[in-house]
Design a protein around this motif. Structure first.
Motif, PDB file in Angstrom:
ATOM      1  N   PRO A 151     -16.987  79.154  77.435  1.00 37.07           N
ATOM      2  CA  PRO A 151     -16.364  79.580  76.182  1.00 37.07           C
ATOM      3  C   PRO A 151     -17.410  79.685  75.077  1.00 37.07           C
ATOM      4  CG  PRO A 151     -15.178  77.734  77.178  1.00 37.07           C
ATOM      5  CD  PRO A 151     -16.487  77.852  77.897  1.00 37.07           C
ATOM      6  N   GLN A 152     -17.052  80.382  73.985  1.00 36.01           N
ATOM      7  CA  GLN A 152     -17.976  80.493  72.852  1.00 36.01           C
ATOM      8  C   GLN A 152     -18.367  79.120  72.310  1.00 36.01           C
ATOM      9  OE1 GLN A 152     -17.922  84.076  69.969  1.00 36.01           O
ATOM     10  NE2 GLN A 152     -15.784  83.448  70.151  1.00 36.01           N
ATOM     11  N   VAL A 153     -17.380  78.234  72.203  1.00 37.13           N
ATOM     12  CA  VAL A 153     -17.604  76.889  71.679  1.00 37.13           C
ATOM     13  C   VAL A 153     -17.113  75.899  72.727  1.00 37.13           C
ATOM     14  CG1 VAL A 153     -17.126  75.285  69.778  1.00 37.13           C
ATOM     15  CG2 VAL A 153     -17.234  77.759  69.325  1.00 37.13           C
ATOM     16  N   SER A 154     -17.930  74.910  73.046  1.00 43.45           N
ATOM     17  CA  SER A 154     -17.525  73.937  74.057  1.00 43.45           C
ATOM     18  C   SER A 154     -16.324  73.131  73.577  1.00 43.45           C
ATOM     19  CB  SER A 154     -18.683  72.988  74.372  1.00 43.45           C
ATOM     20  OG  SER A 154     -18.923  72.123  73.270  1.00 43.45           O
ATOM     21  N   ARG A 155     -15.584  72.582  74.520  1.00 38.98           N
ATOM     22  CA  ARG A 155     -14.397  71.809  74.157  1.00 38.98           C
ATOM     23  C   ARG A 155     -14.774  70.599  73.303  1.00 38.98           C
ATOM     24  NH1 ARG A 155     -12.770  71.244  78.763  1.00 38.98           N
ATOM     25  NH2 ARG A 155     -12.827  69.037  79.332  1.00 38.98           N
ATOM     26  N   SER A 156     -15.854  69.941  73.631  1.00 46.11           N
ATOM     27  CA  SER A 156     -16.267  68.772  72.844  1.00 46.11           C
ATOM     28  C   SER A 156     -16.637  69.169  71.422  1.00 46.11           C
ATOM     29  CB  SER A 156     -17.443  68.059  73.520  1.00 46.11           C
ATOM     30  OG  SER A 156     -18.575  68.912  73.610  1.00 46.11           O
ATOM     31  N   GLU A 157     -17.305  70.321  71.260  1.00 41.31           N
ATOM     32  CA  GLU A 157     -17.675  70.776  69.919  1.00 41.31           C
ATOM     33  C   GLU A 157     -16.446  71.247  69.148  1.00 41.31           C
ATOM     34  OE1 GLU A 157     -20.427  71.368  66.779  1.00 41.31           O
ATOM     35  OE2 GLU A 157     -20.464  70.210  68.633  1.00 41.31           O
ATOM     36  N   SER A 158     -15.525  71.926  69.822  1.00 41.67           N
ATOM     37  CA  SER A 158     -14.275  72.320  69.159  1.00 41.67           C
ATOM     38  C   SER A 158     -13.551  71.091  68.628  1.00 41.67           C
ATOM     39  CB  SER A 158     -13.352  73.065  70.131  1.00 41.67           C
ATOM     40  OG  SER A 158     -13.895  74.297  70.526  1.00 41.67           O
ATOM     41  N   THR A 159     -13.444  70.075  69.466  1.00 37.03           N
ATOM     42  CA  THR A 159     -12.760  68.848  69.068  1.00 37.03           C
ATOM     43  C   THR A 159     -13.462  68.198  67.883  1.00 37.03           C
ATOM     44  OG1 THR A 159     -12.034  68.500  71.350  1.00 37.03           O
ATOM     45  CG2 THR A 159     -11.966  66.600  69.884  1.00 37.03           C
TER      46      THR A 159
ATOM     47  N   LEU B 191      -5.433  75.514  77.877  1.00 35.20           N
ATOM     48  CA  LEU B 191      -4.711  74.288  78.219  1.00 35.20           C
ATOM     49  C   LEU B 191      -5.592  73.056  78.057  1.00 35.20           C
ATOM     50  CD1 LEU B 191      -2.722  75.483  81.349  1.00 35.20           C
ATOM     51  CD2 LEU B 191      -1.807  74.954  79.083  1.00 35.20           C
ATOM     52  N   ARG B 192      -6.867  73.182  78.375  1.00 38.24           N
ATOM     53  CA  ARG B 192      -7.759  72.033  78.208  1.00 38.24           C
ATOM     54  C   ARG B 192      -7.937  71.680  76.730  1.00 38.24           C
ATOM     55  NH1 ARG B 192     -10.216  73.741  83.252  1.00 38.24           N
ATOM     56  NH2 ARG B 192     -11.338  75.446  82.257  1.00 38.24           N
ATOM     57  N   LEU B 193      -8.086  72.702  75.873  1.00 38.15           N
ATOM     58  CA  LEU B 193      -8.211  72.414  74.444  1.00 38.15           C
ATOM     59  C   LEU B 193      -6.891  71.887  73.889  1.00 38.15           C
ATOM     60  CD1 LEU B 193      -9.848  72.373  71.876  1.00 38.15           C
ATOM     61  CD2 LEU B 193      -9.341  74.803  71.545  1.00 38.15           C
ATOM     62  N   ALA B 194      -5.778  72.448  74.337  1.00 43.18           N
ATOM     63  CA  ALA B 194      -4.472  71.962  73.894  1.00 43.18           C
ATOM     64  C   ALA B 194      -4.292  70.486  74.247  1.00 43.18           C
ATOM     65  CB  ALA B 194      -3.362  72.802  74.511  1.00 43.18           C
ATOM     66  N   GLU B 195      -4.768  70.094  75.424  1.00 44.28           N
ATOM     67  CA  GLU B 195      -4.664  68.689  75.830  1.00 44.28           C
ATOM     68  C   GLU B 195      -5.440  67.787  74.879  1.00 44.28           C
ATOM     69  OE1 GLU B 195      -5.333  65.905  79.820  1.00 44.28           O
ATOM     70  OE2 GLU B 195      -6.062  67.974  79.768  1.00 44.28           O
ATOM     71  N   GLU B 196      -6.624  68.235  74.453  1.00 42.76           N
ATOM     72  CA  GLU B 196      -7.401  67.468  73.480  1.00 42.76           C
ATOM     73  C   GLU B 196      -6.625  67.332  72.160  1.00 42.76           C
ATOM     74  OE1 GLU B 196     -10.327  65.991  73.706  1.00 42.76           O
ATOM     75  OE2 GLU B 196     -11.079  66.737  75.637  1.00 42.76           O
ATOM     76  N   ILE B 197      -6.056  68.426  71.692  1.00 42.63           N
ATOM     77  CA  ILE B 197      -5.356  68.415  70.406  1.00 42.63           C
ATOM     78  C   ILE B 197      -4.113  67.531  70.472  1.00 42.63           C
ATOM     79  CG2 ILE B 197      -4.064  69.873  68.776  1.00 42.63           C
ATOM     80  CD1 ILE B 197      -6.092  72.117  69.442  1.00 42.63           C
ATOM     81  N   ARG B 198      -3.430  67.541  71.607  1.00 37.54           N
ATOM     82  CA  ARG B 198      -2.246  66.688  71.732  1.00 37.54           C
ATOM     83  C   ARG B 198      -2.590  65.206  71.611  1.00 37.54           C
ATOM     84  NH1 ARG B 198      -0.677  70.595  75.674  1.00 37.54           N
ATOM     85  NH2 ARG B 198      -1.499  69.286  77.364  1.00 37.54           N
ATOM     86  N   GLY B 199      -3.855  64.863  71.783  1.00 35.65           N
ATOM     87  CA  GLY B 199      -4.278  63.478  71.635  1.00 35.65           C
ATOM     88  C   GLY B 199      -4.642  63.091  70.217  1.00 35.65           C
ATOM     89  N   PHE B 200      -4.587  64.025  69.280  1.00 32.84           N
ATOM     90  CA  PHE B 200      -4.937  63.722  67.890  1.00 32.84           C
ATOM     91  C   PHE B 200      -3.866  62.845  67.247  1.00 32.84           C
ATOM     92  CE2 PHE B 200      -7.651  67.821  67.136  1.00 32.84           C
ATOM     93  CZ  PHE B 200      -8.551  67.393  68.097  1.00 32.84           C
ATOM     94  N   ALA B 201      -4.249  62.143  66.187  1.00 35.75           N
ATOM     95  CA  ALA B 201      -3.360  61.172  65.557  1.00 35.75           C
ATOM     96  C   ALA B 201      -2.228  61.821  64.768  1.00 35.75           C
ATOM     97  CB  ALA B 201      -4.163  60.253  64.643  1.00 35.75           C
ATOM     98  N   ASP B 202      -2.470  62.985  64.167  1.00 38.02           N
ATOM     99  CA  ASP B 202      -1.443  63.628  63.352  1.00 38.02           C
ATOM    100  C   ASP B 202      -0.419  64.342  64.238  1.00 38.02           C
ATOM    101  OD1 ASP B 202      -2.516  63.216  60.563  1.00 38.02           O
ATOM    102  OD2 ASP B 202      -4.238  64.204  61.479  1.00 38.02           O
ATOM    103  N   PRO B 203       0.730  64.711  63.668  1.00 41.74           N
ATOM    104  CA  PRO B 203       1.749  65.431  64.454  1.00 41.74           C
ATOM    105  C   PRO B 203       1.204  66.733  65.038  1.00 41.74           C
ATOM    106  CG  PRO B 203       2.666  64.645  62.383  1.00 41.74           C
ATOM    107  CD  PRO B 203       1.191  64.410  62.303  1.00 41.74           C
ATOM    108  N   VAL B 204       1.662  67.062  66.233  1.00 41.63           N
ATOM    109  CA  VAL B 204       1.192  68.240  66.963  1.00 41.63           C
ATOM    110  C   VAL B 204       2.390  69.063  67.427  1.00 41.63           C
ATOM    111  CG1 VAL B 204      -0.094  69.078  68.963  1.00 41.63           C
ATOM    112  CG2 VAL B 204      -0.867  67.013  67.769  1.00 41.63           C
TER     113      VAL B 204
END
Length: 284
Positions: free
Chosen positions: A160-168, A218-231
């Motif tokens: 991807p243009q931006v890695s998942r870790s960098e996106s997060t 789906l992999r990025l969505a999984e990372e976002i679902r782990g964030f503290a704020d509502p998703v």
């Protein structure tokens, strides 16, 4: 540029957000999009009318209208919609939200600021973020970024243009800066699933050798679902692969029905109590 092409670019690309400081830009925009001044104005008005019609259609559902009554936005507050071309769209969920509030809660003075920027990754948005916050002074921030981070480019692309870790990391940094500069409540939305079959057939994407894969989304969505704020999980709303009625002809940009589905999921979530630390997955 023919009229149809000009309308397509005008729907998703708003140069005034990027270069509004340039002298004469406003006067030059019709020419840039290959339109007369009258056609340019008529096209913008038509998109606005279609977004307003979508809002009216949503409000015709009594259950949705009741949820709008329960939205946590207070009179005079500002809602900042942060995203890419899906948000920047003149018929986007943010524009439909503006019309929903205008039709159903007139006089409340809730302001919706569409800060969507087409083709922008999280890194590109991060560079502009402090100035955006200063200009908007939001009470609510709804972040729908990441769709361009997962774009893959080139023949047989390997990343991807931006890695998942960098996106997060970029998303967390956007949140950190907002918390430092504002008291705004924050809502995340996951990236929208695509139709890979349509992407592969779309001429502009073939020319630019650009593609998207639902596995990356789906992999990025999984990372976002782990964030503290509502998703708000739009993978649940669109399904995977995306519902063909919700995803547009290019496979990436939702139809107006898809945009309405995004807003329905968001309103359902907000009505359930945004601003808490609970995370919810909502379906349209």
């Amino acid at each position: 540029m023919n009229t149809a092409t000009g309308e397509m670019w005008l729907q998703h690309t708003h140069l005034d957000k990027l270069y509004g400081y340039l002298p004469g830009l406003a006067d030059a925009l019709p020419t840039i999009f290959g339109m007369s001044r009258a056609a340019y104005s008529e096209t913008i008005e038509r998109f606005a009318a279609q977004a307003r019609a979508a809002a009216a259609e949503l409000l015709a559902d009594p259950a949705f209208a009741t949820r709008v009554d329960g939205l946590p936005f207070q009179p005079g507050q500002t809602v900042l919609a942060l995203g890419d071309s899906i948000t920047d769209d003149l018929q986007s969920w943010a524009e439909i939200l503006r019309h929903v509030l205008d039709l159903h809660r007139p006089g409340h003075g809730v302001r919706v600021v569409n800060a969507g920027l087409s083709a922008h990754t999280t890194a590109m948005v991060l560079r502009r973020w402090p100035a955006t916050l200063t200009a908007a002074r939001p009470d609510w921030i709804i972040c729908a970024l990441g769709g361009n981070d997962v774009t893959r480019v080139g023949p047989e692309p390997t990343k991807p243009q931006v890695s998942r870790s960098e996106s997060t990391a970029n998303l967390h940094e956007l949140r950190r800066i907002a918390a430092h500069s504002t008291t705004a409540s924050w809502i995340w939305m996951t990236p929208v699933p695509v139709r890979e079959d349509r992407i592969s057939e779309y001429a502009a994407f073939r020319y630019g050798q650009s593609t998207w894969r639902n596995d990356d989304i789906l992999r990025l969505a999984e990372e976002i679902r782990g964030f503290a704020d509502p998703v708000v999980d739009l993978t649940a709303t669109f399904k995977v692969p995306a519902d063909p009625l919700l995803q547009g002809a290019d496979g990436v940009h939702p139809t107006i029905a898809g945009q309405s589905a995004i807003l329905r999921a968001l309103v359902t979530h907000l009505n359930a109590g945004a601003g808490t630390t609970d995370r919810h997955t909502e379906e349209a």
